[in-house]
Design a protein around this motif. Sequence first.
Motif, PDB file in Angstrom:
ATOM      1  N   ILE A 399       0.849  -1.188   0.000  1.00  0.00           N
ATOM      2  CA  ILE A 399       0.000   0.000   0.000  1.00  0.00           C
ATOM      3  C   ILE A 399       0.882   1.235   0.000  1.00  0.00           C
ATOM      4  N   LYS A 400       0.683   2.132  -0.965  1.00  0.00           N
ATOM      5  CA  LYS A 400       1.466   3.365  -1.068  1.00  0.00           C
ATOM      6  C   LYS A 400       0.688   4.536  -0.494  1.00  0.00           C
ATOM      7  N   ASP A 401       1.358   5.306   0.321  1.00  0.00           N
ATOM      8  CA  ASP A 401       0.769   6.531   0.875  1.00  0.00           C
ATOM      9  C   ASP A 401       1.769   7.655   0.626  1.00  0.00           C
ATOM     10  N   GLY A 402       1.635   8.272  -0.578  1.00  0.00           N
ATOM     11  CA  GLY A 402       2.630   9.261  -0.989  1.00  0.00           C
ATOM     12  C   GLY A 402       3.942   8.570  -1.261  1.00  0.00           C
ATOM     13  N   LYS A 403       4.999   8.990  -0.534  1.00  0.00           N
ATOM     14  CA  LYS A 403       6.317   8.381  -0.710  1.00  0.00           C
ATOM     15  C   LYS A 403       6.496   7.151   0.168  1.00  0.00           C
ATOM     16  N   ASN A 404       5.576   6.969   1.111  1.00  0.00           N
ATOM     17  CA  ASN A 404       5.690   5.843   2.030  1.00  0.00           C
ATOM     18  C   ASN A 404       5.016   4.587   1.470  1.00  0.00           C
ATOM     19  N   LYS A 405       5.638   3.472   1.776  1.00  0.00           N
ATOM     20  CA  LYS A 405       5.083   2.182   1.371  1.00  0.00           C
ATOM     21  C   LYS A 405       4.868   1.310   2.602  1.00  0.00           C
ATOM     22  N   GLU A 406       3.792   0.550   2.563  1.00  0.00           N
ATOM     23  CA  GLU A 406       3.500  -0.338   3.693  1.00  0.00           C
ATOM     24  C   GLU A 406       3.055  -1.700   3.151  1.00  0.00           C
ATOM     25  N   ILE A 407       3.605  -2.741   3.728  1.00  0.00           N
ATOM     26  CA  ILE A 407       3.221  -4.100   3.343  1.00  0.00           C
ATOM     27  C   ILE A 407       2.165  -4.592   4.334  1.00  0.00           C
ATOM     28  N   VAL A 408       0.981  -4.883   3.825  1.00  0.00           N
ATOM     29  CA  VAL A 408      -0.128  -5.367   4.664  1.00  0.00           C
ATOM     30  C   VAL A 408      -0.308  -6.861   4.399  1.00  0.00           C
ATOM     31  N   THR A 409      -0.293  -7.620   5.482  1.00  0.00           N
ATOM     32  CA  THR A 409      -0.469  -9.068   5.369  1.00  0.00           C
ATOM     33  C   THR A 409      -1.905  -9.446   5.719  1.00  0.00           C
ATOM     34  N   GLU A 410      -2.544 -10.139   4.808  1.00  0.00           N
ATOM     35  CA  GLU A 410      -3.940 -10.569   5.022  1.00  0.00           C
ATOM     36  C   GLU A 410      -3.978 -12.089   5.165  1.00  0.00           C
ATOM     37  N   ARG A 411      -4.561 -12.563   6.230  1.00  0.00           N
ATOM     38  CA  ARG A 411      -4.630 -13.991   6.513  1.00  0.00           C
ATOM     39  C   ARG A 411      -5.930 -14.563   5.948  1.00  0.00           C
ATOM     40  N   LEU A 412      -5.872 -15.737   5.325  1.00  0.00           N
ATOM     41  CA  LEU A 412      -7.064 -16.356   4.729  1.00  0.00           C
ATOM     42  C   LEU A 412      -7.833 -17.083   5.842  1.00  0.00           C
ATOM     43  N   SER A 413      -8.688 -16.345   6.489  1.00  0.00           N
ATOM     44  CA  SER A 413      -9.349 -16.857   7.687  1.00  0.00           C
ATOM     45  C   SER A 413     -10.735 -16.241   7.817  1.00  0.00           C
ATOM     46  N   PHE A 414     -11.658 -16.999   8.380  1.00  0.00           N
ATOM     47  CA  PHE A 414     -12.985 -16.446   8.686  1.00  0.00           C
ATOM     48  C   PHE A 414     -13.621 -17.214   9.830  1.00  0.00           C
ATOM     49  N   LYS A 415     -14.684 -16.623  10.404  1.00  0.00           N
ATOM     50  CA  LYS A 415     -15.387 -17.206  11.546  1.00  0.00           C
ATOM     51  C   LYS A 415     -16.778 -17.655  11.125  1.00  0.00           C
ATOM     52  N   ILE A 416     -17.172 -18.830  11.611  1.00  0.00           N
ATOM     53  CA  ILE A 416     -18.528 -19.338  11.348  1.00  0.00           C
ATOM     54  C   ILE A 416     -19.358 -19.193  12.617  1.00  0.00           C
ATOM     55  N   THR A 417     -20.551 -18.633  12.464  1.00  0.00           N
ATOM     56  CA  THR A 417     -21.529 -18.515  13.546  1.00  0.00           C
ATOM     57  C   THR A 417     -22.663 -19.486  13.271  1.00  0.00           C
ATOM     58  N   THR A 418     -23.121 -20.190  14.306  1.00  0.00           N
ATOM     59  CA  THR A 418     -24.243 -21.109  14.110  1.00  0.00           C
ATOM     60  C   THR A 418     -24.961 -21.373  15.425  1.00  0.00           C
ATOM     61  N   GLY A 419     -25.994 -22.217  15.372  1.00  0.00           N
ATOM     62  CA  GLY A 419     -26.779 -22.551  16.553  1.00  0.00           C
ATOM     63  C   GLY A 419     -26.211 -23.738  17.303  1.00  0.00           C
ATOM     64  N   ASN A 420     -26.596 -23.849  18.577  1.00  0.00           N
ATOM     65  CA  ASN A 420     -26.065 -24.895  19.439  1.00  0.00           C
ATOM     66  C   ASN A 420     -26.900 -26.168  19.352  1.00  0.00           C
ATOM     67  N   THR A 421     -26.723 -26.898  18.250  1.00  0.00           N
ATOM     68  CA  THR A 421     -27.331 -28.222  18.101  1.00  0.00           C
ATOM     69  C   THR A 421     -26.250 -29.187  17.641  1.00  0.00           C
ATOM     70  N   PRO A 422     -26.381 -30.476  17.951  1.00  0.00           N
ATOM     71  CA  PRO A 422     -25.349 -31.445  17.534  1.00  0.00           C
ATOM     72  C   PRO A 422     -25.114 -31.441  16.029  1.00  0.00           C
ATOM     73  N   GLU A 423     -26.197 -31.349  15.267  1.00  0.00           N
ATOM     74  CA  GLU A 423     -26.067 -31.386  13.806  1.00  0.00           C
ATOM     75  C   GLU A 423     -25.255 -30.213  13.285  1.00  0.00           C
TER      76      GLU A 423
END
Length: 585
Positions: A399-423
């Motif tokens: 990512i460039k911000d004027g003369k400055n550069k920044e390396i951003v690391t993005e992790r391939l991750s996500f969260k699952i939300t669900t109901g509390n049943t065995p299935e």
Amino acid sequence: MHIIKKFYTYRKKDLRDAAISFSQKQFIIFGFVFVVCLTSLFIMLGNLNRMFMVEVPKNGGTVIEGIVGTPTLVNPVMANSEADKDLTALVYSGLMRKNSLGELIPDLAESGPTISEDGKKYTFTIKEEAKFHNGKKVTADDVIFTIEKIKDPTIKSPQKSRWDGVSVSKIDDKTIVFTTTEPYSSFLNNTTIGILPSSLWENVNPNDFGISSLNNSKAIGSGPYKIKRVIKDDEGFAKKYELERFNDFILGKPLIKNFNVISFDNEKEVIRALQSKTITQAGCISPENMNNIKKDNYSIETTTLPRLFGLFLNSKNNKIFANTQVLKAINMSIDRQNIIDQVLGGYGQSINNPIPEKMSPGEEDIKYGNNTILEANKILEDNGWVLGPDNIRYKETEIKDGKNKEIVTERLSFKITTGNTPELRKTIELIKDQLYKIGIEVDISKIYETGQLNQIIRDREYEALFFGQIINHQTDLYSFWHSSQISDSGLNIAMYNNRKVDNILESMIKENLARDELDKKYEELKKEFANSTPAIFVYSPHYLYLASKNINIVSLENMVSPVDRFSSVYLWSANTDRVWKIFAK
């Protein structure tokens, strides 16, 4: 006469003399031949008899249905729980009814309605002989009264939303007209609603609708069965409804004489009752409990209900879901059949779009194998996702911000939300393991009880929601996928916004489309969903219904909700007889 008598006298003498003249060996041979001939004759007669005989349903008998939950509102206007709906389906009938093929047939109505050219008016005529359990005739006033009570905001009927924008008027005592503000393609499904006898309910204050005894022991409808007795427990809750057939049921006297319904607190109690033969049948049996039942004692009816489970993706809370290549890799890496086998005991169907097969047949099973894992890994690698030392992929972006550069690391991750049943818990555990094979990290810690989960869904506070939808007709598709339903009060939990899909859904509910036109719309929807992937669908569980083998149940194959099993209950029988074809009806 004298000659005939003399003939028989000589004949008997000849036979006696012949028998006396037999040697012992000849007598044994004769006896053997005689027995063989006689046996062959009986076998021939038996086979001939079977050729001309058929099995027919036997009149009479008793069945005992086990259900989870206590019916408290046996009333088509108020019924909310599955237990309420079950009893209501047995006691009440509507203008139309579903048959075993899932088609709408006339019930209280003389025939199907006359529909105006603009598709906004539906005119019904009630059968002259239609009557309630108390002998009163069903009239247009009863139909109007029922619909008015559904629409009354004081009563808070669960059916109200289906009747908003619909007015009803009376032409004469047997003729009514429903008028919709817009063409409403699935309106006829509304007319299966049970009709209340206005003569009994008209003096009940709307504020007292939910506490009247007319909701339970004194419920009166015009359905195939009427309430004979209600047995309550020590706390006053109804535990057993004893029903008897209504001989004047408009579609014909039910074959089974008595239909009893016993309430249980949970499925484990239902299973014990099946094992002890306290009940003869029960539905909604979970796959994990099927192994606890002696299946030799029961017939198992299975069908795929239009219940669709999948991951609904919220790209606003996790931007990886905006990446079509990531979604493609996830979709092809989920082993649906493995999930069905492990979670549902094989009782399910793999799915890949939000349209149930019963609405739009033709979807093929989704295959999975090592080749798809290899392909998914290649897709992610080509998209810049690098496999890290912990086996989870990441991507570095400059990512460039004027003369400055920044390396951003993005992790391939996500969260699952669900109901509390065995299935649901087991399913997301398997999804986590499967996606780990392609370097995706899945957090499955967000599991909630129903009340808390509902609030999270309303607030859209999830990244991926593993959840189920029930799709009975086109209006349900509209509710779940039209952009107008994105707000917290709507059901568009994927927050899907696609103008082309909106247009298709609007035409499907506002136009009375012919079957071939409707099929084209479904295909268009499937293509749009495949291109944009607003959700990743996994399976539709089977509905499992067990009944004693002597009970003959009309096919449940075409049911779309559990209560539909009773649509043709008047044709069920508790046993069969064998009669000659000429005597079979």
